[in-house]
Design an enzyme around this catalytic site. Structure first.
Site, PDB file in Angstrom:
ATOM      1  N   ASP A 114     -39.807-123.379  73.919  1.00 23.80           N
ATOM      2  CA  ASP A 114     -40.985-123.016  73.138  1.00 23.80           C
ATOM      3  C   ASP A 114     -41.329-124.235  72.261  1.00 23.80           C
ATOM      4  O   ASP A 114     -40.491-125.125  72.090  1.00 23.80           O
ATOM      5  CB  ASP A 114     -40.609-121.792  72.294  1.00 23.80           C
ATOM      6  CG  ASP A 114     -41.599-121.467  71.220  1.00 23.80           C
ATOM      7  OD1 ASP A 114     -42.775-121.302  71.553  1.00 23.80           O
ATOM      8  OD2 ASP A 114     -41.194-121.386  70.036  1.00 23.80           O
ATOM      9  N   ASP A 116     -43.702-124.435  68.838  1.00 21.67           N
ATOM     10  CA  ASP A 116     -43.728-124.259  67.374  1.00 21.67           C
ATOM     11  C   ASP A 116     -42.495-123.511  66.885  1.00 21.67           C
ATOM     12  O   ASP A 116     -42.172-122.432  67.379  1.00 21.67           O
ATOM     13  CB  ASP A 116     -44.992-123.491  66.959  1.00 21.67           C
ATOM     14  CG  ASP A 116     -46.228-124.342  67.120  1.00 21.67           C
ATOM     15  OD1 ASP A 116     -46.500-125.170  66.244  1.00 21.67           O
ATOM     16  OD2 ASP A 116     -46.907-124.191  68.155  1.00 21.67           O
ATOM     17  N   ASP A 300     -38.406-119.167  69.231  1.00 21.85           N
ATOM     18  CA  ASP A 300     -38.218-118.590  67.889  1.00 21.85           C
ATOM     19  C   ASP A 300     -39.099-117.385  67.618  1.00 21.85           C
ATOM     20  O   ASP A 300     -38.981-116.759  66.573  1.00 21.85           O
ATOM     21  CB  ASP A 300     -38.559-119.645  66.823  1.00 21.85           C
ATOM     22  CG  ASP A 300     -40.050-119.887  66.738  1.00 21.85           C
ATOM     23  OD1 ASP A 300     -40.679-120.044  67.808  1.00 21.85           O
ATOM     24  OD2 ASP A 300     -40.601-119.887  65.616  1.00 21.85           O
TER      25      ASP A 300
HETATM   26  O1  LIG Z   1     -45.380-120.280  71.425  1.00 19.21           O
HETATM   27  P1  LIG Z   1     -45.403-121.287  70.328  1.00 19.21           P
HETATM   28  O2  LIG Z   1     -45.394-122.696  70.819  1.00 19.21           O
HETATM   29  O3  LIG Z   1     -44.325-121.036  69.320  1.00 19.21           O
HETATM   30  O4  LIG Z   1     -46.798-121.049  69.602  1.00 19.21           O
HETATM   31  C1  LIG Z   1     -47.011-119.906  68.794  1.00 19.21           C
HETATM   32  C2  LIG Z   1     -48.083-120.216  67.788  1.00 19.21           C
HETATM   33  O5  LIG Z   1     -47.677-121.439  67.163  1.00 19.21           O
HETATM   34  C3  LIG Z   1     -48.561-122.023  66.220  1.00 19.21           C
HETATM   35  O6  LIG Z   1     -48.553-121.254  65.035  1.00 19.21           O
HETATM   36  C4  LIG Z   1     -47.299-121.257  64.371  1.00 19.21           C
HETATM   37  O7  LIG Z   1     -46.985-122.613  63.978  1.00 19.21           O
HETATM   38  C5  LIG Z   1     -47.917-123.182  63.006  1.00 19.21           C
HETATM   39  C6  LIG Z   1     -47.508-124.630  62.772  1.00 19.21           C
HETATM   40  O8  LIG Z   1     -46.185-124.730  62.348  1.00 19.21           O
HETATM   41  C7  LIG Z   1     -47.900-122.332  61.739  1.00 19.21           C
HETATM   42  O9  LIG Z   1     -48.824-122.848  60.792  1.00 19.21           O
HETATM   43  C8  LIG Z   1     -48.262-120.878  62.083  1.00 19.21           C
HETATM   44  O10 LIG Z   1     -48.129-120.050  60.935  1.00 19.21           O
HETATM   45  C9  LIG Z   1     -47.331-120.329  63.175  1.00 19.21           C
HETATM   46  O11 LIG Z   1     -47.748-119.052  63.602  1.00 19.21           O
HETATM   47  C10 LIG Z   1     -49.939-122.159  66.818  1.00 19.21           C
HETATM   48  O12 LIG Z   1     -50.817-122.676  65.851  1.00 19.21           O
HETATM   49  C11 LIG Z   1     -50.439-120.858  67.404  1.00 19.21           C
HETATM   50  O13 LIG Z   1     -51.694-121.043  68.029  1.00 19.21           O
HETATM   51  C12 LIG Z   1     -49.435-120.403  68.453  1.00 19.21           C
HETATM   52  O14 LIG Z   1     -49.856-119.183  69.043  1.00 19.21           O
END
Ligand SMILES: O=P(O)(O)OC[C@H]1O[C@H](O[C@H]2O[C@H](CO)[C@@H](O)[C@H](O)[C@H]2O)[C@H](O)[C@@H](O)[C@@H]1O
Length: 365
Positions: A114, A116, A300
């Protein structure tokens, strides 16, 4: 390899307005106690309706609060106890490295990562979620030894820009946009939600308009799905924002609403998720029904649970949840943060260098 843990991940509840939040696994632990149960027989219908609405809002806000808890491992004594109990069920993948390595003997490791919160730390601005050069080097090394895929909720192009490694597979939009290494013209491509592109664009515009009065709210277009971020929204406005999102999605029954880390996620109501993407990629690599493959998935977020569940259903693979606090999960192991993820990746590379039996030549590269 799977462990014998029996972890149940319930579906999330239904809001008063009928909007459905799915796959978050939050109902059991995050929902507030039902107000209706404590009501006397003389309660009027209006009182009941008001209580139900309050309870539903409470459920939403509680789920929003719990969607990215800040409680650390070194909290109050009760938290420490709770965490130790949880860790017995989901031990550290670093602590159990030898066990994981042993399970991969004679098998081909395929790595799923993954983005983020796994490769990059969670930050306030989604456009600034950079991964470190050291992490990039570790992922590059891993990919030299094992087929490696990034599986993200982000739009594929965006996550590719962050990671910047052309030798990897990328599954963007929660697995709804899959592409093989760009170095290969025959690389796989799967976009099961293509027909939803126009509606996603339309809803993006509606959401931007609808949420612009909420300071801190940020709508992100992830091509086949949308994110409405509330990390920077004052908690007092969360309920209002949730209501706005629910109002919009009511007009688009072909979309479903899920929740990630301080983010609402809207995506096509199709039977496709990160778990399906994992299965698709294993099949593309020639490991559909193979017993000599060991998929390792590190993530995560709640959306990663779909992939952890697939590993359990297959009775094959290693699911690793990145977290600093106890969470309901189908993963078998845990790591605390991206720093530990990098350590784990580096150990895997070192171990494979020393015993290169897990080297694999995938069918599609
Ligand atoms: O599947 P992932 O790669 O984990 O993506 C899930 C979402 O991740 C991002 O949002 C998350 O991370 C951001 C940066 O650290 C944070 O600001 C936010 O609160 C988190 O939810 C991304 O911006 C989303 O579009 C994804 O769906």
């Amino acid at each position: 390899m799977t462990t014998s843990q029996d972890v149940v991940v319930p579906e999330m509840g239904i809001g008063a307005t009928g909007a459905v939040m799915q796959g978050s696994g939050a109902a059991g632990i995050f929902a507030c106690r039902s107000a209706a149960g404590a009501m006397s027989m003389r309660q009027t219908y209006l009182d009941l309706a008001a209580a139900a609405a309050r309870s539903a809002s409470c459920t939403w806000v509680e789920a929003m609060r719990a969607s990215s808890p800040t409680r650390s491992r070194a909290g109050a004594a009760a938290d420490v106890d709770e965490f130790s109990t949880w860790m017995r069920k989901h031990p550290s993948a670093l602590g159990k490295f030898e066990q994981i390595a042993a399970a991969s003997k004679g098998k081909k490791i395929v790595m799923f990562l993954d983005y983020d919160g796994t490769l990059s730390p969670i930050v306030a601005d989604p456009d600034a979620a950079y991964m470190s050069d050291a992490m990039r080097a570790a992922v590059r090394d891993v990919a030299k030894h094992f087929p490696t895929a990034i599986v993200s909720g982000r739009c594929r192009d965006k996550v590719y820009k962050f990671v910047g490694l052309s030798e990897l597979y990328y599954a963007g939009s929660h697995g709804m946009d899959i592409k093989g290494p760009s170095s290969n013209p025959e690389s796989v491509l799967c976009q099961p939600a293509r027909e939803f592109l126009p509606v996603i664009d339309e809803v993006y515009k509606v959401l931007v308009e609808k949420t612009k009065s909420t300071p801190g709210a940020n709508v992100e277009n992830n091509k086949f799905c949308l994110s409405v971020h509330f990390r920077c929204v004052d908690e007092k406005r969360w309920n209002f924002l949730a209501e706005q999102v629910k109002t919009v999605i009511k007009d688009y029954p072909m979309l479903k609403l899920t929740q990630g880390r301080k983010v609402f996620e809207l995506r096509p109501s199709i039977m496709w998720d990160k778990g399906k993407a994992l299965e698709f990629l294993l099949e593309s690599l020639g490991f559909a029904d193979s017993s000599d493959v060991l998929p390792v998935y590190i993530g995560d977020d709640r959306t990663d649970e779909d992939a952890f569940k697939v590993l359990r259903q297959r009775g094959q693979g290693v699911g690793i949840l990145v977290t600093k606090c106890p969470k309901e999960t189908s993963a078998s192991y845990s790591l605390q943060d991206p720093g530990e993820v990098m350590e784990f990746l580096l150990r895997l590379v070192d171990w494979n260098r020393a015993s290169p039996s897990s080297m694999v030549r995938p069918r599609v590269v």
